[in-house]
Design an enzyme around this catalytic site. Structure first.
Site, short mmCIF file in Angstrom:
data_model
loop_
_atom_site.label_atom_id
_atom_site.label_comp_id
_atom_site.label_asym_id
_atom_site.label_seq_id
_atom_site.Cartn_x
_atom_site.Cartn_y
_atom_site.Cartn_z
N SER A 1 23.82 -39.67 -10.82
CA SER A 1 22.36 -39.54 -10.96
C SER A 1 21.80 -40.55 -11.95
O SER A 1 20.59 -40.79 -11.98
CB SER A 1 22.01 -38.13 -11.45
OG SER A 1 22.55 -37.90 -12.74
N HIS B 1 22.67 -39.47 -4.09
CA HIS B 1 22.35 -38.57 -5.20
C HIS B 1 21.71 -37.30 -4.67
O HIS B 1 20.52 -37.25 -4.38
CB HIS B 1 21.42 -39.27 -6.21
CG HIS B 1 20.98 -38.36 -7.32
ND1 HIS B 1 19.77 -38.50 -7.97
CD2 HIS B 1 21.61 -37.31 -7.91
CE1 HIS B 1 19.67 -37.56 -8.89
NE2 HIS B 1 20.76 -36.82 -8.87
N GLU C 1 18.59 -39.10 -2.93
CA GLU C 1 18.26 -40.49 -3.21
C GLU C 1 19.40 -41.35 -2.64
O GLU C 1 20.55 -41.23 -3.08
CB GLU C 1 18.12 -40.73 -4.72
CG GLU C 1 16.87 -40.10 -5.30
CD GLU C 1 16.71 -40.38 -6.79
OE1 GLU C 1 15.61 -40.79 -7.21
OE2 GLU C 1 17.69 -40.18 -7.54
N ASN D 1 15.08 -39.88 -12.09
CA ASN D 1 15.43 -39.89 -13.51
C ASN D 1 14.72 -41.01 -14.26
O ASN D 1 14.40 -40.87 -15.44
CB ASN D 1 16.94 -40.01 -13.69
CG ASN D 1 17.64 -38.70 -13.39
OD1 ASN D 1 17.00 -37.65 -13.27
ND2 ASN D 1 18.95 -38.74 -13.26
#
Length: 569
Positions: free
Chosen positions: A405, A426, A438, A476
């Site tokens: 991640s 991800h 992702e 993130n």
């Protein structure tokens, strides 16, 4: 306000005013909308004509408000402009007319005094534009009469708004946090870091937000967001508030968002986006995937193995020991049983999925798999060591994926020596529930490898967003500066963890405020991600929080051990 066919006026038909006018129209209220800008009136007139709104009058003449029982002042956050509007209302409206201001920064009691009717004056505070079910705070002063409060509360209910109570200072904190996040999203899009829909889909599905950041900028009004950011930057000097160049360009082109019919998206006359959900063309031909290996035994590994087996793909879960593998399979069985009880899977699906699952402690179990998914601890050295073993154990042509991640996919997978057949996948936790993946392509990933990963995600019922191989990807990269900024607020005397969370949740509709979200992610996980992001980008907003470091070193990990910023005992 009279009880018979009350008339409501709205002055200023920008983001908030036009949204209020729409709610009033939908509530079958007679409305008089006033704005000095002929282009605004023409644009709204077209929308209202398309909607067949006969109860709405649009005008540039403030004198038409002499019939109004209640007037909402929704002009810009400029005290001089608000003062002039209120001064003119004193000469136009009847003495008993209720005046409501949408001020966010000018003190309400000062405006109440300027109105000449302080007992009849209240405020409605919106942190985001009004919408059905959306939050609003009805604000009264010490001078507000009970009659006025009753009238305004009744109106809030009739418009279908949700009354909330947000501390003024916490509301300002929430506004600053969210606008810095929106600004970063606009900058990411401007430099081509991800597509418009990729950014919005990632944040909606990855964080459970009601709107993606670019969509929210359109709803707030790009000019309004630009003004807020400019003011925050002027007052603080904080580079995170320096408006992304794209915002100024859009405003210069007259693309103000939903209210002007064009911003990051284009909108029809009813305000619905007409160019949303861009399709992402994935080049290459997908290879067949008849068997999957998931390497790891933690929550993420178990969740991925569960969804691949539920999708009908034979799956082997490879753990460090036979005991860990057996325990993981047992926990997957328990998760599937809970799914049956909740109606998420059928008993037959559960049985079929378990028949497709195997467990092993031997890395050679991946040798006949078409897709191998690494799902071990988020540690670069550990992942690199595993990929070195996978490179030797996997069959030629197998697709290798990492679930990282916050790390570089290339850095994690390089020791495998299979650069062309590596992707990032991800998944979000819990994998059986969260729809988002992702999907990350490196500089070496082939079209076929990407197409294969995309096809697997579709088979699993997941929504993908495509990202470049950069630390943090989309979610993130945008989320952790926001969480880090929230933590810095706690250095200020009297800052309220609960108050800031409440302001973000109630004012902006987030399912969790930043501190509750940190607890849910895990304070230790959050700290590790901050460190990786800061090592990569070096920006102050990515810097590991000293407070977080103290908490983690003291064993405060968040929800997982019931010791966190919002979790205790």
């Amino acid at each position: 306000m009279t009880q018979q066919t009350p008339v409501i006026g709205v002055i200023g038909l920008g983001t908030i005013g036009s949204a209020l006018l729409t709610l009033l129209r939908d509530a079958s209220r007679e409305v008089i909308g006033v704005d000095h800008d002929p282009s605004v009136l023409a644009r709204l007139s077209g929308r209202l004509e398309a909607a067949g709104a006969e109860s709405v009058t649009l005008t540039g003449d403030l004198g038409r408000l002499s019939r109004a029982d209640l007037v909402v002042e929704a002009v810009g956050e400029d005290e001089a402009v608000k003062t002039e509007v209120l001064r003119r209302l004193r000469t136009v409206c009847r003495e008993e007319t209720v005046v409501v201001s949408t001020t966010a920064s000018v003190p309400l009691i000062r405006l109440a005094a300027l109105s000449g009717r302080p007992g009849n004056t209240m405020g409605l505070r919106f942190l985001t534009p009004p919408r059905p079910g959306g939050p609003v705070e009805a604000v009264r002063t010490t001078l507000t009469s009970q009659h006025t409060a009753t009238v305004v509360d009744r109106l809030v209910g009739e418009l279908g708004l949700t009354p909330v109570k947000v501390d003024t200072r916490c509301a300002a904190d929430a506004t600053a946090l969210v606008h810095a996040y929106l600004n970063r999203a606009a900058a990411l899009y401007e430099r081509g870091g991800a597509s418009r829909d990729g950014i919005d889909t990632a944040m909606r599905l990855g964080c459970g937000l009601p709107f993606g950041p670019l969509e929210l900028l359109d709803r707030i009004g790009i000019d309004s967001a630009l003004a807020t950011l400019t003011d925050l930057h002027r007052r603080t000097g904080d580079a995170s508030f320096l408006p992304a160049g794209m915002l100024g360009k859009l405003v210069g082109q007259g693309h103000l968002g939903r209210k002007s019919g064009r911003g990051f998206y284009a909108y029809d006359d009813s305000g619905r986006p007409v160019d949303a959900e861009e399709s992402v063309a994935v080049p290459g031909t997908a290879a067949g995937v008849d068997r999957v290996a998931v390497v790891g035994s933690g929550t993420m590994a178990r969740g991925i193995a569960e969804i691949t087996s539920v999708a009908g793909i034979p799956t082997v879960l490879v753990a460090r020991s036979q005991e860990k593998a057996a325990r993981s399979l047992a926990k997957i069985g328990e998760s599937l049983s809970r799914g049956v009880l909740r109606g998420r899977v059928t008993p037959a699906t559960r049985a079929a999925a378990l028949d497709l699952l195997d467990g092993s402690d031997d890395i050679r179990a991946v040798s006949d798999c078409d897709l191998v998914i690494e799902a071990v601890v988020e540690d670069l050295d550990v992942k690199r060591a595993l990929f070195a073993r996978l490179g030797a154990a996997c069959k030629p042509g197998a697709l290798l994926a990492t679930t990282t991640s916050s790390l570089s996919v290339t850095a994690c997978s390089e020791p495998a020596g299979h650069a062309s057949g590596v992707v990032g996948m991800h998944f979000f936790n819990p994998a059986p529930v969260m729809r988002l993946v992702e999907l990350v392509r490196t500089d070496d990933t082939t079209d076929e490898a990407l197409a294969t990963a995309q096809a697997v995600c579709e088979r699993l019922g997941k929504t993908t967003v495509h990202c470049r191989d950069r630390v943090g990807f989309i979610v993130n990269y945008l989320l952790f500066p926001y969480l880090g900024r929230a933590l810095t607020l706690l250095d200020r005397d009297g800052a309220s963890v609960e108050g800031i969370d409440t302001a973000v949740e109630q004012g902006f509709g987030h399912p969790m405020g930043p501190f509750a979200l940190l607890d849910a992610i895990g304070l230790d996980v959050s700290l590790a991600i901050q460190r990786e992001l800061h090592a990569e980008f070096g920006e102050p907003d990515f810097a590991p929080s000293p407070l977080l470091e103290l908490l983690v070193s003291g064993g405060w990990l968040g929800r997982k051990n019931r010791r966190g910023l919002r979790t205790a005992g």
